[in-house]
Design an enzyme around this catalytic site. Sequence first.
Site, PDB file in Angstrom:
ATOM      1  N   HIS A 258       0.836  -1.204   0.000  1.00  0.00           N
ATOM      2  CA  HIS A 258       0.000   0.000   0.000  1.00  0.00           C
ATOM      3  C   HIS A 258       0.866   1.246   0.000  1.00  0.00           C
ATOM      4  CE1 HIS A 258      -3.421   2.607   1.417  1.00  0.00           C
ATOM      5  NE2 HIS A 258      -4.045   1.825   0.558  1.00  0.00           N
TER       6      HIS A 258
ATOM      7  N   HIS B 163      -5.073   5.752  -5.799  1.00  0.00           N
ATOM      8  CA  HIS B 163      -6.194   6.443  -5.157  1.00  0.00           C
ATOM      9  C   HIS B 163      -6.651   7.611  -6.030  1.00  0.00           C
ATOM     10  CE1 HIS B 163      -4.479   4.325  -1.666  1.00  0.00           C
ATOM     11  NE2 HIS B 163      -5.715   4.316  -1.214  1.00  0.00           N
TER      12      HIS B 163
ATOM     13  N   HIS C 265      -7.406  -2.420  -5.024  1.00  0.00           N
ATOM     14  CA  HIS C 265      -7.571  -2.966  -3.681  1.00  0.00           C
ATOM     15  C   HIS C 265      -8.201  -4.358  -3.709  1.00  0.00           C
ATOM     16  CE1 HIS C 265      -6.895   1.288  -2.583  1.00  0.00           C
ATOM     17  NE2 HIS C 265      -6.413   0.775  -1.470  1.00  0.00           N
TER      18      HIS C 265
ATOM     19  N   HIS D 252     -15.034   5.613   2.915  1.00  0.00           N
ATOM     20  CA  HIS D 252     -13.703   4.988   2.920  1.00  0.00           C
ATOM     21  C   HIS D 252     -12.680   5.869   3.614  1.00  0.00           C
ATOM     22  CE1 HIS D 252      -9.688   5.176   0.931  1.00  0.00           C
ATOM     23  NE2 HIS D 252      -9.637   3.939   1.383  1.00  0.00           N
TER      24      HIS D 252
ATOM     25  N   HIS E  16     -10.829   5.553   7.561  1.00  0.00           N
ATOM     26  CA  HIS E  16      -9.379   5.522   7.735  1.00  0.00           C
ATOM     27  C   HIS E  16      -8.951   6.446   8.872  1.00  0.00           C
ATOM     28  CE1 HIS E  16      -6.993   3.116   4.920  1.00  0.00           C
ATOM     29  NE2 HIS E  16      -7.980   3.247   4.045  1.00  0.00           N
TER      30      HIS E  16
ATOM     31  N   PHE F 175      -1.804   6.916   4.311  1.00  0.00           N
ATOM     32  CA  PHE F 175      -1.675   5.777   3.408  1.00  0.00           C
ATOM     33  C   PHE F 175      -0.393   4.973   3.602  1.00  0.00           C
ATOM     34  CE2 PHE F 175      -4.672   7.818   0.072  1.00  0.00           C
ATOM     35  CZ  PHE F 175      -5.755   7.277   0.718  1.00  0.00           C
TER      36      PHE F 175
ATOM     37  N   HIS G 147     -11.039  -2.708   3.927  1.00  0.00           N
ATOM     38  CA  HIS G 147     -11.087  -2.706   2.467  1.00  0.00           C
ATOM     39  C   HIS G 147     -11.873  -3.880   1.900  1.00  0.00           C
ATOM     40  CE1 HIS G 147      -9.148   0.720   0.612  1.00  0.00           C
ATOM     41  NE2 HIS G 147      -8.480   0.843   1.752  1.00  0.00           N
TER      42      HIS G 147
END
Length: 637
Positions: free
Chosen positions: A204, A225, A234, A362, A366, A385, A398
């Site tokens: 990632h 992204h 993902h 999403h 996070h 990230f 995810h």
Amino acid sequence: MVVHLPILLPYAHIPIKKKTMHIIAMALLLPPSTTTNLSAVSRNPLLLNSLQLTTYRWSQTRRVTPKILCNTSTNDDQHTPQKNHAETKKLDRRNMLLGLGGLYGAATSLSGGYVTLAAPTAPDVSQCGPSILDNGKILNCCPPKPSQAMDFKLPIVSPYDLRTRPAAHLVDGKYLEKYSKALALMKALPDSDPRSFKQQANIHCAYCNDGYHQVGLPDLDFQVHGSWLFFPFHRAYLYFYEKILGKLIDDPNFVIPYWNWDHPNGMVIPSMFNDPKSPLFDPIRDQTHLPPTVMDLTYDGPPEQPYNNNNMSYNDQITLNLTIMYRQMVSNAKKPTMFLGEPYRAGDQPSPGSGSMENQPHGTVHTWTGNPPPNTPTWEDMGIFYSAGRDPIFYAHHAQVDRTWSIWKSLFPKNKDFKDKDFLNTYFYFYDENAKLIKIYVRDCLDTKKMGYVYQPMDLPWLKSRPTPRLRLNKSLKSSFSMVKNAVAAEITVPTITFPRALDHIIRTNLQRPQKSRSKLEKDDEEEILVIEVESRHDLYSKFDVYVNDEDEIPTKENRARTEYAGSYVNVPHKHHNKKGDHGNNNLMMKTTMKLGLTDLIGDLGADDDEGIDVIFVPRTGNENLVIKDVRIEFLC
């Protein structure tokens, strides 16, 4: 006869033409009169209550966006319409890329040869380099040096042999024991093994934090992204992660769980991730958000930020979460680009635009899970990230995001994946359960059943959670008030808000609608959308809300459960490409676009016949250097 006109109260000092008065009186189904008594509104509770709905500002300002032609397409993509005649004067980017072959057409392949640059973008894994955080910390996210890659082959799976990923809050002790053992073995692998937990977490980081650039374009990052690559990347990532775990415990049918945060029973951190003695545990989480705290799918950030108020009751938070899911899965997801994200091709700048689900919840999940500053430098682990993959809950989060992709395609016949070849032919690299480098294309990732798995079915209570306006009017009253508003708009000129404009305070502007009073067929064919171009710092958690025709001076968090709330912009901190020679804040800035659906919203507000709408931008957090570059209304096929 006296006419009660609460709508005119804010404009009592402005002369109204006799002709306009006649229109207003007709709209209210009352005889026209040359005399008005605005103070009489206090004697009419119905009209007094309607004041909140109708004290808006309208103007005949802003340009009208050219209409999109829905019966044309490009690059074999039925969902990527061409624009008006002026747009066709631009060079086709595919021809331009091929024509620039001498400059950009050569790229080093894994075998050391050269390939011609194609329109689909791809990561140059042979040139993976370290990422540098803005605080100067150097991250080595690169996997072991790659060898020749093998193309991915879909497994041969019978419909009766599909593996079922369970909801995390429903797993039993036997499953938990198996998952814990598999993850413990993964964490015990040496760091040099591409299957180790450290290397899996680094995937990632490498794909999302400057580890790779685009094939043949060393000055452009490859970023998964903020575009149509978000979902397929993902999905493939989790597929190989899951396969490695199953191999380590010699169970080819092993599956990872999904965090069922779209259901009230799953809106807390699952207990399986909260045992400090378990390999599933990560201590670097926001300690104020541990169970039984219900999660906030619209999380703003620390409460000390301006305009933030996070004191909602348990039931109100659940209600808000469900309405957010409806908005992001239905109202803001009518077209593929709205849900899946903007096209991202070779030569494009990273992050052209996130889809509705990637943006929120999403992104908000996070940061809600991560630990905010000053507890950590930059929202580690889940909230940034580069380190998100270090928390085992990332993979359950995810898996849930992946599940929403499948759900979205099942909701309505028009919810389909892109057919654009540049989308289907983009590829990624992963190491499989045998430590072999695999090249997998987006076209291989479109159907979970073909990949061998499905999700445990759960109720979708948010499908019955369509947000409602503050004041419900019947069809007759909606038409009447629309006539009143348009009549007043013709008399009142509101100062035009010009963009770009820094979003360091609440901004209100009015947009003229290119078309009104559309038929149901027209609405089904073209979604009226709000297009917002944004420039923000990539290294900050940034969030702002967008409201339409909301009369509150400061729209509150509770307002997000209402129709007037259109959506939010969310940026999860990450490293973003900066060109050589950039200095100062220039190398911290990223430009992107968000699209919010207006068709349902305007219809529910009874504003179909309105000439324009008021748009309100409310900064919530991370508004340093945040700029609204432009805002406009378009129609999307």
